[in-house]
Design an enzyme around this catalytic site. Structure first.
Site, PDB file in Angstrom:
ATOM      1  N   ASP A 254       0.807  -1.112  -0.049  1.00 46.16           N
ATOM      2  CA  ASP A 254      -0.199   0.110   0.058  1.00 46.16           C
ATOM      3  C   ASP A 254       0.715   1.218   0.169  1.00 46.16           C
ATOM      4  OD1 ASP A 254      -3.212   0.038   1.103  1.00 46.16           O
ATOM      5  OD2 ASP A 254      -2.139   1.837   0.407  1.00 46.16           O
ATOM      6  N   HIS A 304     -13.202  -1.697  -7.842  1.00 45.05           N
ATOM      7  CA  HIS A 304     -14.665  -1.013  -7.978  1.00 45.05           C
ATOM      8  C   HIS A 304     -14.379   0.368  -7.825  1.00 45.05           C
ATOM      9  CE1 HIS A 304     -15.860  -1.350  -3.452  1.00 45.05           C
ATOM     10  NE2 HIS A 304     -14.664  -0.836  -3.705  1.00 45.05           N
ATOM     11  N   GLU A 520     -17.531 -31.986  -0.204  1.00 46.55           N
ATOM     12  CA  GLU A 520     -16.970 -32.138   1.155  1.00 46.55           C
ATOM     13  C   GLU A 520     -17.565 -31.275   1.739  1.00 46.55           C
ATOM     14  OE1 GLU A 520     -15.286 -33.123   4.210  1.00 46.55           O
ATOM     15  OE2 GLU A 520     -15.004 -34.177   2.738  1.00 46.55           O
ATOM     16  N   ARG A 604      -3.152 -36.236   0.407  1.00 49.85           N
ATOM     17  CA  ARG A 604      -4.436 -35.897   0.117  1.00 49.85           C
ATOM     18  C   ARG A 604      -4.199 -34.776  -0.734  1.00 49.85           C
ATOM     19  NH1 ARG A 604      -8.823 -32.686   3.615  1.00 49.85           N
ATOM     20  NH2 ARG A 604     -10.739 -33.443   2.551  1.00 49.85           N
ATOM     21  N   ASP A 836     -14.709 -45.623   4.766  1.00 51.00           N
ATOM     22  CA  ASP A 836     -15.175 -45.408   6.204  1.00 51.00           C
ATOM     23  C   ASP A 836     -16.583 -45.629   6.197  1.00 51.00           C
ATOM     24  OD1 ASP A 836     -12.744 -45.532   7.314  1.00 51.00           O
ATOM     25  OD2 ASP A 836     -12.304 -43.545   7.264  1.00 51.00           O
ATOM     26  N   ALA A 849      -7.028 -47.655   5.459  1.00 53.28           N
ATOM     27  CA  ALA A 849      -6.687 -46.682   4.204  1.00 53.28           C
ATOM     28  C   ALA A 849      -6.609 -47.918   3.040  1.00 53.28           C
ATOM     29  CB  ALA A 849      -5.573 -45.815   4.231  1.00 53.28           C
TER      30      ALA A 849
END
EC number: 2.1.1.-
Length: 931
Positions: A254, A304, A520, A604, A836, A849
């Protein structure tokens, strides 16, 4: 007639929602009687949705019954004071006039007349009287916004169409020559009031930072990524993002004065948070961008303020800074909707914002097409647009116009997560948002609701729909538009749950070009601690090889930790090594075979590679409906917020509390093993390496505390077992984003050993923290404290593991399991379960797993084979004929039969480990777990 019909519809909606609210309040006794402190919130948080629905319906009702001649009278100023005779004396005004004014405000709910002689605060007036920021907000509206609005017509008549900053309604109202920000800089009192006004705006629901956090896939960025917060003021937004995404770094830019004020604020404890990852830089965004190695250039509420010509200058400097591969610009600003496409109340707010920008700045809020035209002038293009529910702003993701698209398919996608209405609606529950059909074919742009593409061009041979009725819970009637006769496999497979099995299946479908979407319930991928390891055997690795592309599988292998097979046992009190064995039979035909060790968070993230644009967080399913028309069966999923999604098939991979399982197989109940466990991780710092036994840092370590307890008399011997393992990563792969080396550990024992202070309401599964359990700092701290309390008598060297733990990663869970023999349910061609959701098992076997990944790969084969068999005739797709549906049901029945066999083996293996580690009773002796 039309008005009458509209009035009847709105009245019915009001009555229905009122009954729901009254029923809730009658049982919970939440609603204030009207007595007591003014300003008290009369609606509980649980009724926020119905409250908004009721407020919107009431606004619609008011609009329907208001005579046009009365409308301007309703817009007269809602202002006033707070008393009568005494107030008239204090204000030095005639009482009769004061009473008329105050009664007008009371009629609008601003004040309340408690007796014919007395006036008191209402919640609205009390808020203005007691909240300085809100008071300044009201003063700002009265002193500046309203006068500017009053002179808007004068400015238009004087200057016509202009973008000059000092040719505004504000200039006429204030009788000044300088632009707004110039006048603000010269007027300290106005500056202070404006700051309070902006703080109040920023604290509102519509501009909350939570929309910024959830509206872009920050969690999908590579750890260490750099975010440039352009025009970021004091850095509050960057600090909020830094708290939510600890792997990212931020540069707040800034003007010099603003940056100096921000640095001065760093003396406060709150501002010191994340100081190592949030730094400040003076920069004027009208000049070239000095940082050219950024990953994301973020502009929130910036563009904007400026007309197109000026906005082009700002964006051009950022375009020139996109040097790093994959670098993008993310704009968070208002995207004006088309009239009637959002709720009436939200549209009113957005239209007021649009007019305010014109009256004060000669700027404007932009519609999607206007944004698109603007960025194209700079050589940029829109990759993705997200409109978070409840937010007055959307997020536009931009890339270079000549760059390879960062998203699959190369099409801009407009995604609305609010109460949006679209021309092509398949299922709409009383105006709630609808997730429309999955578009097939290739169009320059596809628009979507909640991420599912929809376009009229997706309907071959034109729109030949007809309507049917579907039964939805709690009496709500939903209209279903059945589709024309085209291939069913243009609809996506709906995967509920972004855990290991759901993502593996998604990768399989992605690899075989089968449409899918993942939903999810967690608000983000980093919502809960998941930083601990998984052990994957050869069968799981084979499932991954079948499911992943070669590139993603290589990334998986590169991310694996260095595995050493063996076991060392320690005595908890003396800290002495009792026994130790390399291999221990684990590498042979028995036990763990050819294992891969992975960090679950990294794993993941790898499973999201290339498909993150098809994963939607914050979507909790409540039920599904199997629907039929003359051609095919399909499934409609309904989410907690009322949104719906239509697909060719529904896969429940939604964990132990699976809503899909409860509907598909209500008799399938999970069992309470009687155990509780605490998961955690401790980073291998120099201090840990100095204090923790070196022999415990070679491979798996077990510490069994069998100290006699009074509970033993009642429940038998009840050991407390620590299982730990060092997780070390190879640094040979410079592109792999890996965590620091750490020790994974879990404390597990009978629930009687754990205190009530522990949060044990969640469930643990065979492959880590159960995704059903929401995470918060307080529960993590309680879990860490519990681990220290349980090991208070242990040897200091062993206890250092808990003393030096990463507290944020600690989580406590109840251990549940499916019975080894899963029930047999009637298979169908539209719904099944994975992982699961159907066969939760104790973590003591270390195979949850593995079984879940094999489930995913096998189900993927079913979809791939059915897609291949229908390739020659796209019209008669899977499920398109009764024979096709029967064939699909048979294949699902075969898949579920094999799933039951895998589940039996995994659950029994876990039982052996559970019996040794905490003395689990036989399954026949266990109680049903309430989930």
């Amino acid at each position: 007639m039309a008005a009458s019909t509209g009035l009847s519809t709105v009245l019915k909606e009001i009555v229905q929602v009122c009954r729901e609210v009254e029923s809730h309040l009658a049982t919970e006794s939440h609603l204030d009687s009207g007595e007591g402190a003014p300003g008290k919130n009369t609606f509980p948080i649980g009724l926020e949705g119905p409250r908004k629905q009721l407020a919107n319906a009431a606004a619609q009702l008011s609009q329907l019954v208001t005579d046009p001649r009365e409308y301007l009278e309703q817009l007269s100023a809602n202002h006033g004071s707070i008393a009568y005779t005494d107030l008239a004396n204090r204000a030095s005004v005639p009482e009769s006039q004061l009473k008329s004014v105050l009664r007008m405000t009371a009629a609008h709910g601003f004040l309340a007349e408690v007796t014919p002689l007395e006036i008191s605060h209402s919640p609205t007036s009390a808020l203005i009287a007691t909240n300085p920021s809100f008071y300044d907000w009201a003063r700002w509206l009265t002193n500046y916004s309203v006068p500017s609005a009053y002179h808007f017509a004068d400015a238009t008549q004087k200057w016509g169409r202009t973008e000059v900053k000092n040719e505004t309604a504000f200039n006429i109202a204030m009788n000044v020559e300088v632009p707004f920000f110039g006048y603000l800089k010269e007027n300290a009192k106005m500056n202070s009031m404006f700051s309070s006004y902006m703080r109040n705006v920023a604290s509102s629901e519509a501009t909350s930072f939570k929309h910024m956090i959830s509206g872009f896939d920050w969690g999908g960025l590579t750890p260490g990524s750099k975010v440039i917060d352009v025009g970021g003021s004091g850095g509050h937004g960057s600090r909020a993002l830094a708290s939510a995404f600890p792997g990212l770094n931020f540069v707040v830019q800034d003007l010099p004065d603003t940056i100096e004020n921000a640095k001065a604020a760093l003396n406060t404890d709150e501002s010191k948070l994340h100081a190592d990852r949030v730094r400040f830089m003076s920069h004027d965004f009208f000049t070239p961008q000095p940082v050219v190695d950024g990953d994301i250039y973020f502009l929130r509420m910036i563009i904007h303020d400026w007309p197109d010509e000026t906005a082009i200058t700002i964006l051009a400097h950022l375009r020139d800074a996109l040097k790093k591969p994959g670098a993008r610009i993310v704009i968070m600003d208002t995207i004006l909707p088309q009239p009637g496409t959002v709720s009436l109340l939200q549209e009113r707010q957005l239209r007021v914002r649009d007019l305010t920008m014109m009256q004060v700045f000669n700027a404007k809020e932009r519609e999607y097409d206007t944004w698109k035209a603007l960025v194209e002038k700079v050589g940029l293009r829109i990759i993705h647009v997200e409109q978070p529910e409840g937010s007055n702003m959307g997020l536009l993701e931009l890339g270079l116009a000549d760059a390879t698209d960062l998203k699959a398919g190369g099409n801009a996608r407009l995604v609305f997560n609010g109460n949006m209405k679209t021309p092509s609606v398949n299922l709409n529950i009383n105006g709630a948002s609808t997730i429309n059909e999955f578009a097939h074919g290739s169009t320059p742009e596809t628009f979507a609701v909640n991420g599912i593409h929809t376009t009229d061009k997706a309907r071959p041979n034109g729109d030949t729909t007809h309507s049917g009725q579907a039964s939805i819970p709690n009496g709500v009637s939903a209209r279903i538009s059945t589709r024309p006769m085209y291939a069913r496999d243009v609809l996506p497979v709906l995967i509920i749950g972004a855990g290991i099995s759901g993502l593996c299946l998604a990768q399989y479908l992605h690899k075989h070009a089968i449409p899918f979407v993942v939903f999810e319930r967690d608000p983000s991928s980093e919502h809960r601690p998941q930083g601990y390891r998984l052990k994957l055997e050869a069968d799981a690795a084979a499932a991954l090889r079948e499911s992943l592309t070669a590139e993603v599988y290589s990334a998986f292998e590169a991310s694996c930790a260095e595995s050493a097979i063996g076991e060392t046992d320690f005595d908890p009190i003396s800290g002495a090594c009792i026994k130790s064995r390399a291999g221990g039979g684990l590498a042979g035909a028995q036990g763990l075979r050819a294992s891969y060790t992975v960090d679950r968070t990294v794993f993941r993230r790898i499973l999201m590679t290339g498909i993150s644009d098809k994963i939607y967080f914050g979507r909790e399913i409540t039920r599904y409906d199997i629907c039929e028309d003359n051609v095919q069966s399909y499934v409609v999923a309904t989410f907690k917020d009322g949104a719906t999604a239509e697909g060719r098939f529904l896969v429940g991979a939604d964990g132990t509390r699976s809503a899909i399982r409860k509907q598909l197989v209500p008799e399938h109940k999970f069992l309470d093993t009687g155990a509780t466990c605490i998961y955690g991780k401790t980073v291998m710092t120099p201090e840990l390496l100095a204090r923790y036994p070196a022999r415990a840092l070679r491979w798996m370590t077990v510490v069994a505390d069998r100290a006699p307890l009074i509970q033993s008399i009642l429940i038998g011997e009840s050991p407390l077992t620590l299982l730990s393992e060092p997780i070390r990563f190879s640094r040979d792969e410079p592109t792999a984003s890996l965590p620091e080396d750490y020790v994974y550990w879990v404390l597990i024992g009978r629930r009687e050993l754990f205190t009530d202070a522990t949060n044990t309401s969640a469930s643990s599964t065979g492959h880590g923290v159960n995704s059903d359990k929401a995470y918060n700092t307080e529960s993590a701290q309680a879990s860490a404290a519990q681990s220290l309390a349980l090991t208070e008598e242990w040897h200091p060297s062993l206890r250092s593991l808990f003393e030096l733990q990463d507290v944020s990663q600690a989580s406590t869970m109840r251990v549940v399991s499916a019975p080894p023999k899963l029930p047999v349910w009637p298979s169908n061609s539209c719904v099944t379960l994975l992982g699961d959701a159907v066969h939760a098992m104790s973590p003591c076997g270390g195979v949850g797993a593995n079984v879940a990944l094999r489930d995913a790969a096998e189900l993927g084969k079913v979809f791939a084979s059915t897609a291949a068999s229908n390739e020659e005739d796209a019209i008669q797709s899977v499920g398109g004929k009764a024979s096709d549906q029967h064939d699909m049901a048979q294949q699902i029945a075969s898949f579920e039969g094999e799933l039951r066999k895998r589940a039996f083996g995994g659950i029994m293996r876990s039982f052996v480990g559970s019996k040794a580690m905490f003395g689990q009773r036989t399954f026949e002796e266990l109680d049903v777990a309430e989930l």
